[in-house]
Scaffold this active site. Structure first.
Site, PDB file in Angstrom:
ATOM      1  N   ILE A   1       0.829  -1.214   0.000  1.00 37.09           N
ATOM      2  CA  ILE A   1       0.000   0.000   0.000  1.00 37.09           C
ATOM      3  C   ILE A   1       0.858   1.258   0.000  1.00 37.09           C
ATOM      4  O   ILE A   1       0.413   2.333  -0.409  1.00 37.09           O
ATOM      5  CB  ILE A   1      -0.953  -0.011   1.220  1.00 37.09           C
ATOM      6  CG1 ILE A   1      -2.133   0.911   1.005  1.00 37.09           C
ATOM      7  CG2 ILE A   1      -0.215   0.330   2.512  1.00 37.09           C
ATOM      8  CD1 ILE A   1      -3.241   0.756   2.039  1.00 37.09           C
TER       9      ILE A   1
ATOM     10  N   GLU B   1       6.429  -4.782  10.862  1.00 32.72           N
ATOM     11  CA  GLU B   1       5.271  -3.984  11.296  1.00 32.72           C
ATOM     12  C   GLU B   1       3.996  -4.813  11.332  1.00 32.72           C
ATOM     13  O   GLU B   1       3.143  -4.588  12.180  1.00 32.72           O
ATOM     14  CB  GLU B   1       5.065  -2.792  10.354  1.00 32.72           C
ATOM     15  CG  GLU B   1       6.185  -1.771  10.414  1.00 32.72           C
ATOM     16  CD  GLU B   1       6.065  -0.710   9.332  1.00 32.72           C
ATOM     17  OE1 GLU B   1       5.115  -0.777   8.520  1.00 32.72           O
ATOM     18  OE2 GLU B   1       6.932   0.180   9.296  1.00 32.72           O
TER      19      GLU B   1
ATOM     20  N   HIS C   1       8.812  -9.233   0.968  1.00 32.26           N
ATOM     21  CA  HIS C   1       8.801  -8.050   0.108  1.00 32.26           C
ATOM     22  C   HIS C   1       9.570  -8.398  -1.168  1.00 32.26           C
ATOM     23  O   HIS C   1      10.716  -8.851  -1.097  1.00 32.26           O
ATOM     24  CB  HIS C   1       9.515  -6.877   0.781  1.00 32.26           C
ATOM     25  CG  HIS C   1       8.880  -6.383   2.037  1.00 32.26           C
ATOM     26  ND1 HIS C   1       8.101  -5.252   2.090  1.00 32.26           N
ATOM     27  CD2 HIS C   1       8.910  -6.862   3.313  1.00 32.26           C
ATOM     28  CE1 HIS C   1       7.693  -5.038   3.334  1.00 32.26           C
ATOM     29  NE2 HIS C   1       8.176  -6.006   4.090  1.00 32.26           N
TER      30      HIS C   1
ATOM     31  N   HIS D   1       5.530 -12.079   5.622  1.00 28.45           N
ATOM     32  CA  HIS D   1       5.380 -11.658   4.238  1.00 28.45           C
ATOM     33  C   HIS D   1       6.756 -11.400   3.659  1.00 28.45           C
ATOM     34  O   HIS D   1       7.655 -10.936   4.350  1.00 28.45           O
ATOM     35  CB  HIS D   1       4.522 -10.395   4.128  1.00 28.45           C
ATOM     36  CG  HIS D   1       4.921  -9.323   5.093  1.00 28.45           C
ATOM     37  ND1 HIS D   1       4.569  -9.370   6.416  1.00 28.45           N
ATOM     38  CD2 HIS D   1       5.666  -8.212   4.941  1.00 28.45           C
ATOM     39  CE1 HIS D   1       5.074  -8.317   7.043  1.00 28.45           C
ATOM     40  NE2 HIS D   1       5.752  -7.598   6.161  1.00 28.45           N
TER      41      HIS D   1
HETATM   42  P1  5GP Z   1       6.927  -5.066   7.437  1.00 31.36           P
HETATM   43  O1  5GP Z   1       7.521  -3.776   7.942  1.00 31.36           O
HETATM   44  O2  5GP Z   1       6.024  -5.729   8.438  1.00 31.36           O
HETATM   45  O3  5GP Z   1       7.970  -5.999   6.880  1.00 31.36           O
HETATM   46  O4  5GP Z   1       6.053  -4.644   6.187  1.00 31.36           O
HETATM   47  C1  5GP Z   1       4.680  -4.426   6.247  1.00 31.36           C
HETATM   48  C2  5GP Z   1       4.278  -3.827   4.922  1.00 31.36           C
HETATM   49  O5  5GP Z   1       2.877  -3.940   4.786  1.00 31.36           O
HETATM   50  C3  5GP Z   1       4.628  -2.344   4.799  1.00 31.36           C
HETATM   51  O6  5GP Z   1       5.496  -2.173   3.679  1.00 31.36           O
HETATM   52  C4  5GP Z   1       3.275  -1.674   4.620  1.00 31.36           C
HETATM   53  O7  5GP Z   1       3.316  -0.603   3.704  1.00 31.36           O
HETATM   54  C5  5GP Z   1       2.408  -2.815   4.112  1.00 31.36           C
HETATM   55  N1  5GP Z   1       0.992  -2.689   4.457  1.00 31.36           N
HETATM   56  C6  5GP Z   1       0.484  -2.412   5.692  1.00 31.36           C
HETATM   57  N2  5GP Z   1      -0.862  -2.395   5.655  1.00 31.36           N
HETATM   58  C7  5GP Z   1      -1.216  -2.688   4.377  1.00 31.36           C
HETATM   59  C8  5GP Z   1      -2.477  -2.812   3.729  1.00 31.36           C
HETATM   60  O8  5GP Z   1      -3.555  -2.657   4.294  1.00 31.36           O
HETATM   61  N3  5GP Z   1      -2.452  -3.135   2.399  1.00 31.36           N
HETATM   62  C9  5GP Z   1      -1.275  -3.333   1.720  1.00 31.36           C
HETATM   63  N4  5GP Z   1      -1.373  -3.638   0.423  1.00 31.36           N
HETATM   64  N5  5GP Z   1      -0.071  -3.215   2.312  1.00 31.36           N
HETATM   65  C10 5GP Z   1      -0.036  -2.892   3.629  1.00 31.36           C
END
Ligand code: 5GP
Length: 116
Positions: free
Chosen positions: A32, A96, A103, A101
């Site tokens: 997002i 977060e 990336h 997941h």
């Molecule tokens: P992390 O920091 O946990 O590795 O990455 C979480 C990712 O999820 C972030 O890059 C954030 O932008 C993405 N993200 C969080 N909420 C949403 C959402 O509701 N939809 C989408 N498509 N991505 C999200």
């Protein structure tokens, strides 16, 4: 028992989000808040909170995340120039959303591997 995150709702399409890929094990959709030109998330359908929580039973799913990343990188046209796959774990790892997941990041030069 881990708590569901927004990703479970996206996987079930309770929150409509265009899916780039979905099968019985994994789902992929665009981040997002893209940090680079091409920023895709590849997520196991099963809720696994962190990489610390994976078990041997998850090996097929984790392997699928890689093969789906390869397929999507080709579809994005970033496979030849290259890309980066990242899985963050817990707070020092910058996680977060507590549903693991991968990336898939590319579409431009990504520079040095770590930002601290
Ligand atoms: P992390 O920091 O946990 O590795 O990455 C979480 C990712 O999820 C972030 O890059 C954030 O932008 C993405 N993200 C969080 N909420 C949403 C959402 O509701 N939809 C989408 N498509 N991505 C999200």
């Amino acid at each position: 028992m881990s708590e569901e995150t927004i990703f479970s709702k996206i996987i079930r399409q309770e929150i409509p989000t265009p899916l780039l890929y979905q099968d019985e094990l994994v789902t992929a959709f665009r981040d997002i808040s893209p940090r680079v030109d091409s920023h895709i998330l590849i997520v196991p359908n099963k809720l696994i909170a962190t990489i610390n929580d994976v078990t041997n039973e998850d090996e097929l799913t984790l392997g699928r995340m890689i093969t789906v990343a390869k397929k999507l990188a080709k579809e994005e046209g970033i496979d030849e120039n290259g890309y980066r796959l990242i899985i963050n774990c817990n707070s020092d790892g910058g996680q977060e959303v507590y549903h693991i997941h991968m990336h898939l990041l590319g579409g431009q030069p990504l520079g040095p591997m770590l930002c601290v």
